[in-house]
Design an enzyme around this catalytic site. Structure first.
Site, mmCIF file in Angstrom:
data_model
loop_
_atom_site.group_PDB
_atom_site.id
_atom_site.type_symbol
_atom_site.label_atom_id
_atom_site.label_comp_id
_atom_site.label_asym_id
_atom_site.label_seq_id
_atom_site.Cartn_x
_atom_site.Cartn_y
_atom_site.Cartn_z
ATOM 1 N N GLN A 23 0.906 -1.357 0.031
ATOM 2 C CA GLN A 23 0.071 -0.032 0.005
ATOM 3 C C GLN A 23 0.961 1.221 0.208
ATOM 4 O O GLN A 23 1.798 1.419 0.903
ATOM 5 C CB GLN A 23 -0.952 -0.229 1.164
ATOM 6 C CG GLN A 23 -1.892 1.190 1.348
ATOM 7 C CD GLN A 23 -2.968 1.289 2.680
ATOM 8 O OE1 GLN A 23 -2.253 1.678 3.588
ATOM 9 N NE2 GLN A 23 -3.801 0.288 2.503
ATOM 10 N N TYR B 67 -5.489 10.907 4.455
ATOM 11 C CA TYR B 67 -3.972 11.046 3.744
ATOM 12 C C TYR B 67 -4.115 12.005 2.581
ATOM 13 O O TYR B 67 -5.207 12.444 2.061
ATOM 14 C CB TYR B 67 -3.610 9.661 3.127
ATOM 15 C CG TYR B 67 -3.112 8.733 4.393
ATOM 16 C CD1 TYR B 67 -1.821 8.527 4.549
ATOM 17 C CD2 TYR B 67 -3.882 8.063 5.169
ATOM 18 C CE1 TYR B 67 -1.412 7.703 5.758
ATOM 19 C CE2 TYR B 67 -3.564 7.343 6.308
ATOM 20 C CZ TYR B 67 -2.122 7.031 6.582
ATOM 21 O OH TYR B 67 -1.802 6.294 7.416
ATOM 22 N N ARG C 85 -7.550 2.527 -2.227
ATOM 23 C CA ARG C 85 -8.671 2.743 -1.201
ATOM 24 C C ARG C 85 -8.918 3.943 -0.772
ATOM 25 O O ARG C 85 -8.038 4.881 -1.097
ATOM 26 C CB ARG C 85 -7.477 2.318 0.126
ATOM 27 C CG ARG C 85 -8.402 2.036 1.465
ATOM 28 C CD ARG C 85 -7.761 1.524 2.487
ATOM 29 N NE ARG C 85 -8.694 0.871 3.354
ATOM 30 C CZ ARG C 85 -8.343 0.431 4.616
ATOM 31 N NH1 ARG C 85 -6.900 0.513 4.950
ATOM 32 N NH2 ARG C 85 -9.061 -0.282 5.390
ATOM 33 N N LEU D 88 -15.313 -3.186 10.976
ATOM 34 C CA LEU D 88 -15.893 -4.164 12.007
ATOM 35 C C LEU D 88 -16.483 -5.295 11.473
ATOM 36 O O LEU D 88 -17.652 -5.663 11.665
ATOM 37 C CB LEU D 88 -17.082 -3.172 12.714
ATOM 38 C CG LEU D 88 -16.557 -2.302 13.760
ATOM 39 C CD1 LEU D 88 -17.640 -1.668 14.464
ATOM 40 C CD2 LEU D 88 -15.699 -2.964 14.888
ATOM 41 N N GLY E 219 -8.115 -5.581 9.452
ATOM 42 C CA GLY E 219 -6.892 -5.171 10.070
ATOM 43 C C GLY E 219 -7.036 -5.486 11.671
ATOM 44 O O GLY E 219 -5.963 -6.411 11.879
ATOM 45 N N ARG E 220 -7.664 -4.794 12.201
ATOM 46 C CA ARG E 220 -7.737 -5.217 13.824
ATOM 47 C C ARG E 220 -8.038 -6.574 14.159
ATOM 48 O O ARG E 220 -7.612 -6.905 15.065
ATOM 49 C CB ARG E 220 -8.648 -3.936 14.600
ATOM 50 C CG ARG E 220 -8.393 -2.719 14.700
ATOM 51 C CD ARG E 220 -9.182 -1.619 15.086
ATOM 52 N NE ARG E 220 -8.576 -0.322 14.889
ATOM 53 C CZ ARG E 220 -8.593 0.544 13.832
ATOM 54 N NH1 ARG E 220 -9.249 0.028 12.615
ATOM 55 N NH2 ARG E 220 -8.067 1.816 13.715
#
Length: 265
Positions: free
Chosen positions: A19, A101, A149, A220, A242-243
């Site tokens: 990325q 970003y 993204r 989530l 991710g998490r």
């Protein structure tokens, strides 16, 4: 990076992606467990750059607005990063245009107050992110997926939203974008998000329906059955975690076992 890639390939034959991002006005902050506050230039922090001299937080240090030379420098840096990625043999590249970003900052009217050809109208706010994509697409071979993204919404009134995201998506599709990784938020600390399982999946579903481009859902997504339903129902083509994988580094193995799949570990 080439040495790391070689070592990873020794453990797995799975495709490897990178990325690429430029942080813009959200650079030079302490790590979260040290408060996450901005490190000002007077305290040794970085000089940050953005479309306009607007700080991320109301009490933050304002970034420098990029001039023409700065825009050219950033565009060239993305292109060089793409060339390196291809040269060392990465299988896919994702451009980070989300979460406040730099490229997201050009898109959002909350952070882009320019009065030149890169600010104001939607067409102008799309211009620099599309120039970056074009510069990378020129040096990335057709067989290497080049995706992007983005945040589908700023979750804040008057900011970037799904309608503008779809316009951006159609322009990227014309230019050969391989996939969309559809996230949200990150532009302002005043964002208002109703958190619930799969809360960003409808954005990915809308992008997939409107563009037909392979789409990735995030947000989530924690349970194997939940991820499976998103893909099998056609809401998205892929699911990214991710998490969930920080919490359980072997989440894919455990998901495969739970869903009755067989794999070699």
């Amino acid at each position: 990076l080439a040495q790391v890639l070689e070592k990873v390939r020794g453990y797995s034959d799975m495709p490897i992606a990178i990325q690429l991002a430029h942080a813009g006005r959200k650079t030079s902050h302490r790590v979260p467990w040290e408060g996450g506050t901005q490190i000002r230039t007077s305290d040794g922090g970085w000089t940050s750059y953005a479309p306009s001299a607007i700080p991320f937080a109301p009490d933050g240090e304002a970034p420098h607005a990029l001039d023409r030379d700065g825009l050219a420098r950033v565009r060239a840096a993305f292109r060089k990063a793409a060339e390196r990625s291809v040269r060392i043999g990465l299988d896919a590249i994702e451009i980070h245009s989300a979460h406040g970003y730099l490229l997201h900052e050009f898109l959002s009217p909350l952070s882009n107050k320019r009065d030149d050809q890169y600010g104001g109208s939607l067409e102008n706010r799309l211009r620099f992110p599309l120039e970056v994509f074009d510069a990378m697409r020129e040096v990335v071979p057709a067989h290497v997926p080049l995706g992007l993204r983005y945040s589908a919404t700023d979750f804040f009134e008057g900011g970037w939203d799904l309608e503008q995201t779809l316009a951006y998506s159609h322009e990227l599709k014309k230019r050969g974008c391989s996939f969309f990784d559809v996230s949200g938020g990150g532009m302002t600390p005043q964002q208002k998000i109703e958190l619930k399982p799969g809360y960003q999946v409808p954005f990915a579903e809308a992008v997939k329906r409107e563009t037909g481009v392979p789409t990735m859902a995030v947000g989530l997504i924690t349970e194997p059955e939940q991820a499976e339903k998103i893909v099998t129902s056609g809401q998205a083509d892929m699911v990214a975690l991710g998490r969930g994988i920080l919490y359980d580094a072997r989440w894919p193995w455990h998901a495969a076992a739970k869903l009755g799949a067989k794999l070699h570990a």
